[in-house]
Design a protein around this motif. Structure first.
Motif, PDB file in Angstrom:
ATOM      1  N   TRP A  13       0.854  -1.191   0.000  1.00  0.00           N
ATOM      2  CA  TRP A  13       0.000   0.000   0.000  1.00  0.00           C
ATOM      3  C   TRP A  13       0.889   1.240   0.000  1.00  0.00           C
ATOM      4  N   SER A  14       0.404   2.301  -0.660  1.00  0.00           N
ATOM      5  CA  SER A  14       1.199   3.524  -0.734  1.00  0.00           C
ATOM      6  C   SER A  14       0.297   4.728  -0.985  1.00  0.00           C
ATOM      7  N   VAL A  15       0.619   5.841  -0.304  1.00  0.00           N
ATOM      8  CA  VAL A  15      -0.109   7.099  -0.489  1.00  0.00           C
ATOM      9  C   VAL A  15       0.917   8.211  -0.688  1.00  0.00           C
ATOM     10  N   GLU A  16       0.697   9.040  -1.690  1.00  0.00           N
ATOM     11  CA  GLU A  16       1.581  10.186  -1.933  1.00  0.00           C
ATOM     12  C   GLU A  16       0.832  11.470  -1.598  1.00  0.00           C
ATOM     13  N   TYR A  17       1.587  12.462  -1.091  1.00  0.00           N
ATOM     14  CA  TYR A  17       0.973  13.694  -0.590  1.00  0.00           C
ATOM     15  C   TYR A  17       1.654  14.929  -1.176  1.00  0.00           C
ATOM     16  N   GLU A  18       0.851  15.983  -1.258  1.00  0.00           N
ATOM     17  CA  GLU A  18       1.386  17.329  -1.499  1.00  0.00           C
ATOM     18  C   GLU A  18       0.872  18.212  -0.367  1.00  0.00           C
ATOM     19  N   LEU A  19       1.781  18.645   0.485  1.00  0.00           N
ATOM     20  CA  LEU A  19       1.429  19.401   1.683  1.00  0.00           C
ATOM     21  C   LEU A  19       1.922  20.828   1.604  1.00  0.00           C
ATOM     22  N   ILE A  20       1.216  21.688   2.307  1.00  0.00           N
ATOM     23  CA  ILE A  20       1.767  23.010   2.626  1.00  0.00           C
ATOM     24  C   ILE A  20       2.186  22.958   4.084  1.00  0.00           C
ATOM     25  N   ASP A  21       3.451  23.233   4.332  1.00  0.00           N
ATOM     26  CA  ASP A  21       3.963  23.285   5.698  1.00  0.00           C
ATOM     27  C   ASP A  21       5.058  24.340   5.734  1.00  0.00           C
ATOM     28  N   ARG A  22       4.694  25.537   6.176  1.00  0.00           N
ATOM     29  CA  ARG A  22       5.641  26.658   6.160  1.00  0.00           C
ATOM     30  C   ARG A  22       6.803  26.452   7.118  1.00  0.00           C
ATOM     31  N   ASP A  23       6.654  25.534   8.072  1.00  0.00           N
ATOM     32  CA  ASP A  23       7.775  25.234   8.960  1.00  0.00           C
ATOM     33  C   ASP A  23       8.863  24.460   8.225  1.00  0.00           C
ATOM     34  N   LEU A  24       8.475  23.754   7.152  1.00  0.00           N
ATOM     35  CA  LEU A  24       9.437  22.960   6.389  1.00  0.00           C
ATOM     36  C   LEU A  24       9.889  23.663   5.112  1.00  0.00           C
ATOM     37  N   ASN A  25       8.985  24.372   4.483  1.00  0.00           N
ATOM     38  CA  ASN A  25       9.339  25.115   3.273  1.00  0.00           C
ATOM     39  C   ASN A  25       8.416  26.316   3.186  1.00  0.00           C
ATOM     40  N   ARG A  26       8.971  27.482   3.265  1.00  0.00           N
ATOM     41  CA  ARG A  26       8.157  28.701   3.330  1.00  0.00           C
ATOM     42  C   ARG A  26       7.522  29.060   1.987  1.00  0.00           C
ATOM     43  N   ARG A  27       8.046  28.481   0.889  1.00  0.00           N
ATOM     44  CA  ARG A  27       7.583  28.908  -0.425  1.00  0.00           C
ATOM     45  C   ARG A  27       6.889  27.816  -1.239  1.00  0.00           C
ATOM     46  N   LEU A  28       7.379  26.590  -1.146  1.00  0.00           N
ATOM     47  CA  LEU A  28       6.912  25.536  -2.041  1.00  0.00           C
ATOM     48  C   LEU A  28       6.163  24.434  -1.305  1.00  0.00           C
ATOM     49  N   PRO A  29       5.245  23.755  -1.995  1.00  0.00           N
ATOM     50  CA  PRO A  29       4.588  22.587  -1.396  1.00  0.00           C
ATOM     51  C   PRO A  29       5.608  21.500  -1.075  1.00  0.00           C
ATOM     52  N   VAL A  30       5.284  20.698  -0.069  1.00  0.00           N
ATOM     53  CA  VAL A  30       6.187  19.661   0.413  1.00  0.00           C
ATOM     54  C   VAL A  30       5.658  18.288  -0.005  1.00  0.00           C
ATOM     55  N   PRO A  31       6.440  17.491  -0.755  1.00  0.00           N
ATOM     56  CA  PRO A  31       6.008  16.135  -1.103  1.00  0.00           C
ATOM     57  C   PRO A  31       6.298  15.162   0.041  1.00  0.00           C
ATOM     58  N   ARG A  32       5.405  14.236   0.260  1.00  0.00           N
ATOM     59  CA  ARG A  32       5.605  13.231   1.296  1.00  0.00           C
ATOM     60  C   ARG A  32       4.985  11.909   0.834  1.00  0.00           C
ATOM     61  N   THR A  33       5.407  10.809   1.465  1.00  0.00           N
ATOM     62  CA  THR A  33       4.906   9.478   1.120  1.00  0.00           C
ATOM     63  C   THR A  33       4.693   8.660   2.383  1.00  0.00           C
ATOM     64  N   ALA A  34       3.637   7.864   2.380  1.00  0.00           N
ATOM     65  CA  ALA A  34       3.414   6.850   3.412  1.00  0.00           C
ATOM     66  C   ALA A  34       3.223   5.525   2.695  1.00  0.00           C
ATOM     67  N   SER A  35       3.972   4.500   3.096  1.00  0.00           N
ATOM     68  CA  SER A  35       3.883   3.211   2.417  1.00  0.00           C
ATOM     69  C   SER A  35       3.980   2.073   3.416  1.00  0.00           C
ATOM     70  N   PHE A  36       3.358   0.967   3.047  1.00  0.00           N
ATOM     71  CA  PHE A  36       3.388  -0.234   3.876  1.00  0.00           C
ATOM     72  C   PHE A  36       4.047  -1.333   3.044  1.00  0.00           C
ATOM     73  N   LYS A  37       5.338  -1.541   3.268  1.00  0.00           N
ATOM     74  CA  LYS A  37       6.084  -2.488   2.445  1.00  0.00           C
ATOM     75  C   LYS A  37       5.974  -3.919   2.958  1.00  0.00           C
ATOM     76  N   LYS A  38       6.265  -4.127   4.244  1.00  0.00           N
ATOM     77  CA  LYS A  38       6.246  -5.492   4.792  1.00  0.00           C
ATOM     78  C   LYS A  38       5.407  -5.576   6.060  1.00  0.00           C
ATOM     79  N   ALA A  39       6.003  -5.129   7.163  1.00  0.00           N
ATOM     80  CA  ALA A  39       5.332  -5.346   8.450  1.00  0.00           C
ATOM     81  C   ALA A  39       4.817  -4.076   9.099  1.00  0.00           C
TER      82      ALA A  39
END
Length: 494
Positions: free
Chosen positions: A95-121
């Motif tokens: 299973w896998s989910v990809e994200y486009e976030l706004i988080d000014r604490d991490l990047n003041r100008r651009l959207p932040v890419p993130r991923t959550a995945s369930f590979k094995k356990a």
């Protein structure tokens, strides 16, 4: 045809849509893509409004999307929505989910890419910080059935702390429930404040605890108290928001959430089976989940039941909006010779939604009956006979077409029009004068039914629209025949 009038100003709706489009937030989830989660493969959901409704049949995937939205934030444990039962549960592999976030604490100008995945356990998340409040369906369980409140049920119970509800919380709750909660308190059952219940006061001054509240009443108070206390920019997740609420209270709750989203830059996502919960929201704020598909737009809950085969039918007809829905229904009844009850007509909140749902329905091998799409007359370029996409009579939106066609024969039909609007036949000259006047002064044909109704002693807009549709159908049978002939072979004969 008659529309729910929200107390939220259109200007606020537009401003919030614009803010979401520009990403003018400190923390905001802009989009997520379900690469592979349960029945979803490569399905993208965008959050184009800060209050988002997720609709669909049971098992359609609403809670999956809600959980996926929460999954990328550290405060939320993955097992809250995606639990795994050891060796007995291998369904989450890859299973896998990809994200486009706004988080000014991490990047003041651009959207932040993130991923959550369930590979094995276990889940692997590049999770970020954000306050997330989750209100599950358990919030409506009566206090008498909640195990954590057993210690508060005895006659010797005394709260560790009593805190009066703020004036703001009390005011918002009163607007939703239609009753004053002045003098209500929050009672802290344990020392660390994790278990609480509420107490109230009758108009005569008698006190009573949450053990004597209605489940919906307690739920509304708890949600509003916690949301008002949440930090700006928090995410609020609510499952089955209508649980325990009257339809009017449900609409008022959504209006409150829109208001608080604007005041505190909050992002709200909720699941629902209620059309009342959708009424105050713009089409961009609504996503339907069904059969591994997602669709953005103001879909009627009944339409989803037809799409997913929960309603017994022999033909589904998808149109753009409620007026087109009533136009087609009126035309089919006048035409006759078919099983009207076996035909389901649904307004889909726009041309693109109607086209997409029709295509998905006819491509689905499990569909038990066919469907067609009837677009407004000004959508001729989108007609595709091979895919069952046709159009309504005329070359403009159906409101304009029906009004103009009746106007052409107003001298002959004014008496029938008056009767159809439940007015005395003696009012026919007045009806004629009002119609002709509005023909000159109206700027938006979508509003003309309400305007004519106002001029005629506040006759309901729905009644006016129904009268015009009936007269149009009776006066122009050739237009009905031409429309019906487009899909004649699919009609269930009587």
């Amino acid at each position: 045809m008659s529309q729910y009038k929200s107390e939220i100003r259109e200007s606020l709706i537009s401003a919030l849509e614009d803010r979401a489009a520009k990403g003018n937030y400190r923390k905001y989830l802009k989009r997520l893509t379900l690469k592979k989660v349960r029945g979803f493969i490569d399905r993208e959901i965008t959050f184009d409004f800060p209050v988002t409704a997720l609709v669909g049949p049971n098992g359609g995937g609403k809670t999956t999307i809600l959980g996926a939205a929460a999954l990328i934030y550290k405060q939320v444990q993955p097992r809250r929505f995606f639990a795994k039962s050891g060796k007995y549960d291998s369904s989450m592999k890859d299973w896998s989910v990809e994200y486009e976030l706004i988080d000014r604490d991490l990047n003041r100008r651009l959207p932040v890419p993130r991923t959550a995945s369930f590979k094995k356990a276990k889940w692997n998340r590049t999770a970020v910080e954000r306050e997330v409040l989750i209100f599950g369906v358990e919030r409506t369980v009566p206090a008498t059935e909640r195990r954590e409140l057993i210690k508060a049920a005895g006659s010797k119970f005394a709260a560790k702390k009593e805190v009066a509800l703020t004036e703001g919380v009390a005011g918002h709750v009163a607007l939703i429930l239609g009753k004053s909660i002045e003098g209500f308190n929050r009672l802290f059952v344990d020392a660390d404040g994790r278990v609480t219940l509420f107490s109230g006061r009758t108009p005569s001054g008698d006190e009573y605890s949450e053990f004597h509240f209605g489940a919906g009443e307690a739920s509304v108070i708890r949600i509003i108290a916690d949301v008002e206390a949440a930090p700006d920019g928090a995410m609020i997740l609510i499952e089955e928001i209508e649980n325990g609420l009257h339809p009017v209270a449900t609409r008022r709750m959504i209006e409150y959430l829109i208001d608080v989203a604007a005041r505190k830059a909050l992002q709200v996502i909720f699941t629902t089976h209620s059309n009342d919960a959708l009424a105050p929201l713009p089409p961009k704020a609504i996503w339907a989940a069904y059969n591994g598909e997602v669709l953005q737009g103001k879909l009627d809950i009944t339409a989803l039941r037809t799409i997913t085969g929960q309603i017994d039918a022999k033909l589904a007809i998808f149109v753009e909006d409620k007026f087109a829905e009533n136009m087609v229904t009126t035309a089919l009844r006048i035409h006759g010779g078919m099983e009207i009850d076996a035909i389901k007509v649904h307004g889909m909140g726009g041309a693109s939604s109607a086209i997409k749902v029709n295509e998905q329905h006819n491509l689905d091998p499990t569909s038990a009956f066919p469907s067609v799409c009837l677009l407004d007359g000004d959508q001729a370029e989108s007609v595709n006979v091979d895919k069952g996409v046709f159009k309504l009579p005329g070359t403009m939106d159906p409101e304009s077409h029906v009004f103009d066609r009746v106007l052409e024969r107003i001298d002959q039909v004014s008496a029938k029009l008056a009767v159809s609007m439940l007015l005395p036949t003696g009012q026919q000259e007045r009806v004629k004068a009002v119609v002709m006047s509005r023909a000159l002064t109206n700027r938006d044909r979508h509003l003309i039914w309400e305007q004519i109704g106002e001029d005629l002693d506040f006759t309901a807009g729905y009644t006016v629209a129904s009268a015009f549709l009936a007269i149009w159908a009776q006066e122009y049978p050739e237009e009905i025949n031409e429309m019906v002939e487009q899909f004649q072979t699919l009609l269930p004969k009587r």
